[in-house]
Structures are given as structure tokens and as C-alpha cells.
Design an enzyme around this catalytic site. Sequence first.
Site, PDB file in Angstrom:
ATOM      1  CB  SER A 139     -20.664  55.165  -7.130  1.00  0.00           C
ATOM      2  OG  SER A 139     -20.998  55.142  -8.504  1.00  0.00           O
ATOM      3  CE1 TYR A 152     -21.120  49.543  -7.290  1.00  0.00           C
ATOM      4  CE2 TYR A 152     -22.255  51.453  -8.170  1.00  0.00           C
ATOM      5  CZ  TYR A 152     -21.085  50.822  -7.805  1.00  0.00           C
ATOM      6  OH  TYR A 152     -19.884  51.477  -7.935  1.00  0.00           O
TER       7      TYR A 152
END
Length: 257
Positions: A139, A152
Site C-alpha cells: 500500500s 495496517y
Amino acid sequence: MILQGKTAIVTGSNSGIGLGVAEELARAGANIVLNSFTDRPEDHALAARIASNYGIKARYIAADMSKGAECRALVERAGGCDILVNNAGIQFVAPVEEFPTEKWDQIIAVNLSSAFHTSAAALPHMRARGWGRIVNIASAHGLTASPFKSAYIAAKHGIVGLSKTVALETAGQGITCNAICPGYVLTPLVEAQIPDQMKVHDMDRETVIREVMLQRQPSRQFATTEQIGGTTVFLCSPAADQITGTTISVDGGWTAL
Ligand code: NAD
């Protein structure tokens, strides 16, 4: 058909980016193993649809990527693979001091440890074939941070590090390992957040997308699942034979800021 005869496992691929990646790999001729933790008729029907649309073999294997033994069993049940895409991922948002421990553990398990287990299981098969591609879907949050997403962001930074290590351990063996770092991609997960954001900010759909959701994405456009899939196919192509241990951002300029 540059990937004809290759078999690709894509974890977390019954929706969103994983499904998009699976479809682009199938379009390039690869046989596909779809995965998620559910085992519903529609999961198997998805595999049948991809097989018939692209003229390749496809199957769905249920396995929970939060459990190491199931990650390894997925690879063995597939008979190994030539291409492994570690895509399964979940999110939870809270300040560090309020972040539930079980959510932290679950996110680290699904978003990071699963890739360790699947890679460990897949590498002997790739070494035996003298060819392999591991593509980890990280990401923009594997390279930068935002508040309230500690687990995350830790997991996504971790998977970038794992990609580099696996690349060094496989260098010169016909195997590469890289991470793709998408910015915002319009998946069902993201689409579901739009109505809430419209209410909270009292904005119409287009304004909330441009000014709130894509605030950090200079292009002010979502990346698409097809673009993440196309980048994956590129990393599996001969042009990328010497690309290993690196990240490719597909983020409309987010990490250039
Ligand atoms: P999504 O919710 O549509 O897809 C997630 C997939 O993972 C689903 O198929 C889900 O069933 C599967 N999954 C979840 N928990 C699992 C488990 N325990 N075992 C097996 N499968 C499991 O979300 P998405 O947006 O397509 O995200 C896919 C990946 O891309 C994630 O790793 C996410 O972090 C990453 N990503 C997404 C975006 C975005 O904007 N959508 C941006 C950057 C990175």
C-alpha cells in the site's frame, strides 16, 4: 499469452483488488487459484466464470489467511505455484491506546504473517521449477503513515521489508519478489465508505471523493483494480526479470508529495 502454462495463487481474491489481479493474470493466460476464507457456492462459481471467460483453468480454495497452517495448506493443495500474489488484507481504525489487541493481532496475521507462510510454502516449488514470481500487495501505507491505522501501516511496512528479504534470498534463481503499493483503489470496501463520508461532510459524492478520500492522491483519481492487475502481469513478464526487492507505487503521485 505470456503467462500460458503458469499457475497463479491470489490470496483474498473473491472481491476487489485480488479479483482484478486474478482476472488480469487469467487474461495473460495463467491458470488461477482464487482464495478467501469463505466456502460458498458463489466463490466456486466465480472460479468457473473466470475459467470460461479467459479459457484457462481456475479453481477456488477456501483458506483463512489469519492462520499460518491454512496459508501453507493453500499452497500445498494448489500443488505449488509459479506466481504467488499475497493480497488478502483487512483494516481497522483507532488511536494506538484504544486499538483492540485482537484487532492488532488479526491485522498483523492477515496482512503480514500470511505472506511469510505462503512464501515459505511456495518457494521450494518455485526453486524446483527454476522460476517464480512473488507479488505482495502492500500500500502507499507501506511507505508513508497516517494516524489511527497503526496495525495496517506496521503490517504494510513489514511486507515491504519481507519482500526485500525474500528477493535477496532468491536472487539469481529465476525468482523475483516485489511489492506493489497502491494508493486509493475503488473496491467494494472503499465504495461502501462513500455514503457515510457524504453524510459526515455534507458533500455530494463527487466532492467527497475528490476533497476527502483522494485528498492525498494528487491525481484526484482512484487507481483501478485492472491497473494493479496490469502491474502484476508486468512484474511476471520477461521485462521484469531483473526487477526484484523493490516497490512499485500505483498511487497517482501520493508518495511523491
Ligand atoms: P477487499 O475487502 O475488497 O478484499 C480483501 C480480500 O481479502 C477479500 O477477498 C477478502 O475476502 C479477503 N480476506 C480478508 N480476510 C481474509 C482471511 N482471513 N483469509 C482469506 N482472505 C481474506 O479489499 P481490497 O481493497 O481489494 O484490498 C485488497 C488488498 O489491497 C489488501 O491487502 C489491501 O490492504 C490492499 N490495498 C487496498 C487499497 C484500496 O484503496 N482499496 C489501497 C492499498 C492497498
